[in-house]
Each structure stands twice: as structure tokens, then as C-alpha cells.
Design a protein around this motif. Structure first.
Motif, PDB file in Angstrom:
ATOM      1  N   THR A   2       0.902  -1.258  -0.052  1.00 55.30           N
ATOM      2  CA  THR A   2      -0.013   0.095   0.019  1.00 55.30           C
ATOM      3  C   THR A   2       0.978   1.215  -0.053  1.00 55.30           C
ATOM      4  OG1 THR A   2      -0.124   0.235   2.503  1.00 55.30           O
ATOM      5  CG2 THR A   2      -1.508  -1.172   1.318  1.00 55.30           C
ATOM      6  N   GLY A   3       0.205   2.351  -0.227  1.00 58.15           N
ATOM      7  CA  GLY A   3       0.866   3.486   0.156  1.00 58.15           C
ATOM      8  C   GLY A   3       1.382   3.870   1.613  1.00 58.15           C
ATOM      9  N   GLY A   4       2.082   5.124   1.766  1.00 58.34           N
ATOM     10  CA  GLY A   4       2.052   5.483   3.112  1.00 58.34           C
ATOM     11  C   GLY A   4       1.056   5.431   4.089  1.00 58.34           C
ATOM     12  N   GLU A   5       0.105   5.820   3.717  1.00 59.86           N
ATOM     13  CA  GLU A   5      -1.116   5.967   4.483  1.00 59.86           C
ATOM     14  C   GLU A   5      -1.765   4.618   4.823  1.00 59.86           C
ATOM     15  OE1 GLU A   5      -0.704   7.860   1.513  1.00 59.86           O
ATOM     16  OE2 GLU A   5       0.112   9.692   2.609  1.00 59.86           O
ATOM     17  N   GLY A   6      -1.305   3.731   4.171  1.00 59.85           N
ATOM     18  CA  GLY A   6      -1.955   2.191   4.354  1.00 59.85           C
ATOM     19  C   GLY A   6      -3.252   2.065   3.743  1.00 59.85           C
ATOM     20  N   ASN A   7      -3.938   0.741   4.195  1.00 56.65           N
ATOM     21  CA  ASN A   7      -5.154   0.599   3.402  1.00 56.65           C
ATOM     22  C   ASN A   7      -6.191   0.535   4.856  1.00 56.65           C
ATOM     23  OD1 ASN A   7      -7.519  -0.488   2.614  1.00 56.65           O
ATOM     24  ND2 ASN A   7      -6.151  -1.665   1.066  1.00 56.65           N
ATOM     25  N   GLN A   8      -7.003   1.698   4.947  1.00 59.06           N
ATOM     26  CA  GLN A   8      -7.957   1.762   6.339  1.00 59.06           C
ATOM     27  C   GLN A   8      -8.891   0.862   6.362  1.00 59.06           C
ATOM     28  OE1 GLN A   8      -6.796   3.944   8.827  1.00 59.06           O
ATOM     29  NE2 GLN A   8      -8.347   2.413   9.993  1.00 59.06           N
ATOM     30  N   PRO A   9      -9.759   0.688   5.195  1.00 59.40           N
ATOM     31  CA  PRO A   9     -10.826  -0.320   5.083  1.00 59.40           C
ATOM     32  C   PRO A   9     -10.295  -1.566   5.311  1.00 59.40           C
ATOM     33  CG  PRO A   9     -10.773   1.277   3.128  1.00 59.40           C
ATOM     34  CD  PRO A   9      -9.626   1.638   3.874  1.00 59.40           C
ATOM     35  N   LEU A  10      -9.316  -1.986   4.594  1.00 55.21           N
ATOM     36  CA  LEU A  10      -8.733  -3.296   5.123  1.00 55.21           C
ATOM     37  C   LEU A  10      -8.193  -3.471   6.551  1.00 55.21           C
ATOM     38  CD1 LEU A  10      -7.940  -6.269   3.734  1.00 55.21           C
ATOM     39  CD2 LEU A  10      -5.525  -5.278   3.517  1.00 55.21           C
ATOM     40  N   THR A  11      -7.664  -2.632   7.014  1.00 54.62           N
ATOM     41  CA  THR A  11      -7.178  -2.726   8.514  1.00 54.62           C
ATOM     42  C   THR A  11      -8.382  -2.771   9.459  1.00 54.62           C
ATOM     43  OG1 THR A  11      -6.837  -0.409   8.461  1.00 54.62           O
ATOM     44  CG2 THR A  11      -4.803  -1.961   8.121  1.00 54.62           C
ATOM     45  N   ASP A  12      -9.404  -1.891   9.047  1.00 54.18           N
ATOM     46  CA  ASP A  12     -10.617  -2.013   9.889  1.00 54.18           C
ATOM     47  C   ASP A  12     -11.324  -3.264   9.720  1.00 54.18           C
ATOM     48  OD1 ASP A  12     -10.015   0.655  10.582  1.00 54.18           O
ATOM     49  OD2 ASP A  12     -11.459   1.466   9.256  1.00 54.18           O
ATOM     50  N   GLY A  13     -11.453  -3.932   8.542  1.00 53.28           N
ATOM     51  CA  GLY A  13     -12.089  -5.128   8.317  1.00 53.28           C
ATOM     52  C   GLY A  13     -11.198  -6.442   9.085  1.00 53.28           C
ATOM     53  N   LEU A  14     -10.123  -6.372   9.185  1.00 55.01           N
ATOM     54  CA  LEU A  14      -9.272  -7.240   9.737  1.00 55.01           C
ATOM     55  C   LEU A  14      -9.222  -7.243  11.311  1.00 55.01           C
ATOM     56  CD1 LEU A  14      -5.854  -7.023   7.891  1.00 55.01           C
ATOM     57  CD2 LEU A  14      -7.474  -9.185   8.136  1.00 55.01           C
TER      58      LEU A  14
END
Length: 328
Positions: A81-93
Motif C-alpha cells: 500500500t501507499g504510506g497511508e496504508g489501507n484503512q478499509p482493509l485494516t478496519d475489516g481485519l
């Protein structure tokens, strides 16, 4: 592989503000050792360099449940991912882990590259590039049309400093910085038919860097400076060599506020060792000149002093305007 091993998820972040391909060694190790590498950004700048390094990247990122399933049997899946990460994926995990319904893989957040100090300035340049092209107001502005805003923003910055408002200071510094980037972006286009060479914000920064290094020989050279006075002497000496001015008044902008102008001229004269009598006259301007020179000699900024007095006067006016003080 152990069929019961839930595997491992590696969320690999890579800043777009760092040259692509410059990843940390742990990041390259994780990419080469992974059973699968996924990336949901088709324009991710790292992709060509991963292909060149022999890393196969599968486009698209599954949702949290699909990703967990992909790791079953002890597999390692790296999500780039980019430097900001993948918020929807991390929230889902996080939701999946909190449900207690599944056995979660090990989860690792692995920064592949870090922002260097000043990295957000690159974003500012990109944003300025875009609005210069796409914004109807910004795209038509010239140096001359923007000049008044530079003055206004400088005064607002001074006000924030004098008020001691840290939040306001941060915002006003940004507004002043915008003026620099805006003018540099206009200069990058050049003036058709003028014969003048365009220059960019990098040229502006480069010129400033050269000036700072040259004027700080006690930092970047062999000279020494033990006191602020030594530093000031270095600065004046190198500046005089650079400018080769015919008069100590050269370079003093006459358009600045009157008290500041008077104080600056007095400072230049005193630094040069010139004993110049003040011009005399009955006009109040001559009296103000004498007061400004006196303030400068005493180490007082006459503009700041007058602003402080002005604020006190403003407060007195507001007090007089208060309903309790209105005479019926």
C-alpha cells in the motif's frame, strides 16, 4: 505447510514521497519470501521496480475474510500500500479479529520506506501544480496580482506571533509558504517573449541553500563564531561581498512601513560607523523619524512597539463601546 497454520499477513507501506525502488532490506526480504504479493493500486510507483526484481504482484486486494482465507495453511501474503496504508482493509481485519469467529493469521505492519523531514513539501508542490492548471482563479494569477497577498499574509503571521497563538502561527506560516510556492510555480512557466529563463521552486530552494551555506562559514567552513555578535559580523561581511553595494542604504525597501524603514536606515548607518545627523523639520514625520531612530538605538522595534500600543488602544475603544459604558 501445516494445514492448521493460519499464516501471516504483511501490510507493507511505501511512501510515494521517496524515490520508488528504495525499499528497506526487511521489505525486500518479505517480498521475495512471500507466497503472494497483492497491490490494489494500478499506478503504484513501486510496481515496475518489483517486476524488475522478479517479484510477481497480483493486482487487487481481497477483503478481510478473503485475505485470511488466502493465508490458510501457513501461507504469507504481502499487501503493498501507499504510506497511508489501507484503512478499509485494516478496519475489516480488526472487526474479524474481534468477532472471535476465525483464527487470525499473524499480522505485521512493515514500513518499506519512511518520509524524510520536509517530505510533505513534495505534496505541496504537486497540489500547487494541479490547482495552477485546473483552478480558474489560480490559473490566471500573476506575480503582480499576488503581490498584495504576500504583504497581507506576512502581517497576519506577525500578528499570530505577537498574540502567542500557536494554532494560528501554524496556519499563517502555511499561508506564507503558499505565497512562495505559488510565485515559484508561476515563474516556472516563464513569460512568453520576455527572454527570461523560467525557474522552479527547486531553483528557489537551491539559491537559498547556497546563500545560507555561504553566509555561515562558521558552520560549513573553517571560520569560528562564539557569540551571536560574531555570527552577525560574518553575515554582514559575506553579504557585503555578495552585493557589492555602492551605499549602505542599497537594498533597503522604501515601500515598507515608515517606522520600520526609519529603524532599518538607522541600523545600516550605525553598523557602517556613520554618524549622520537626522534631518530636521517641523513636520510630524521628522519627529516620528527621531523616535524610530531612538527606539532602534535602544534595541526596540518601533513597529512592534506601535502595534502593541495600537492593540491597547483598540482594547480601550472596545471597553468604551461596552453597553455598561454607553451614556444614555
Amino acid at each position: 505447510m501445516n494445514a492448521e497454520d493460519p499464516g501471516r499477513i504483511v501490510l507493507l507501506t511505501a511512501s510515494h514521497r521517496v524515490a520508488p525502488g528504495l525499499l528497506s532490506w526487511p521489505a525486500w526480504q518479505a517480498l521475495h519470501a512471500a507466497d503472494e504479493v497483492r497491490c490494489g493500486e494500478p499506478e503504484q510507483p513501486q510496481l515496475p521496480y518489483l517486476r524488475e526484481a522478479g517479484v510477481t504482484v497480483t493486482p487487487g486486494v481481497p477483503d478481510a475474510e478473503q485475505l485470511v482465507d488466502a493465508c490458510a495453511g501457513g501461507r504469507t501474503v504481502v499487501v503493498l500500500t501507499g504510506g497511508e496504508g489501507n484503512q478499509p482493509l485494516t478496519d475489516g481485519l480488526a472487526r474479524l479479529a474481534g468477532s472471535g469467529r476465525v483464527r487470525m493469521p499473524d499480522l505485521e505492519l512493515l514500513p518499506g520506506s519512511y518520509d524524510l523531514p520536509g517530505a510533505r513539501l513534495l505534496d505541496l508542490v504537486q497540489v500547487m501544480d494541479r490547482i495552477r492548471v485546473e483552478c480558474p482563479w489560480t490559473s490566471r494569477k500573476t506575480h503582480e496580482g499576488l503581490a498584495k497577498y504576500a504583504i497581507e499574509e506576512a502581517y497576519e503571521l506577525v500578528e499570530a506571533i505577537e498574540d502567542g497563538d500557536r494554532e494560528e502561527l501554524r496556519e499563517e506560516l502555511g499561508d506564507v509558504l503558499l505565497q512562495v510556492v505559488f510565485h515559484a510555480r508561476i515563474a516556472e512557466e516563464g513569460i512568453p517573449g520576455s527572454g527570461e529563463e523560467p525557474f522552479s521552486v527547486d531553483d528557489v530552494a537551491g539559491t537559498l541553500i547556497e546563500k545560507l551555506i555561504h553566509r555561515h562559514p562558521h558552520v560549513f567552513g573553517d571560520e569560528t563564531a562564539e557569540t551571536p555578535e560574531d555570527v552577525h559580523a560574518h553575515w554582514l561581511r559575506t553579504k557585503a561581498i555578495e552585493k557589492q553595494r555602492a551605499s549602505v542604504t542599497d537594498g533597503v525597501p522604501l515601500g515598507q512601513p515608515g517606522l520600520a524603514l526609519a529603524a532599518k536606515l538607522a541600523s545600516r548607518a550605525r553598523t557602517a560607523g556613520l554618524d549622520v545627523p537626522l534631518p530636521e523639520g517641523d513636520d510630524i514625520g521628522y519627529r516620528l523619524l527621531a523616535l524610530a531612530v531612538r527606539a532602534q538605538e535602544e534595541g526596540v522595534d518601533p513597529e512592534a512597539a506601535l502595534r502593541a500600543a495600537g492593540r491597547a488602544y483598540r482594547d480601550a475603544i472596545r471597553t468604551a463601546e461596552a453597553p455598561d459604558n454607553v451614556v444614555e
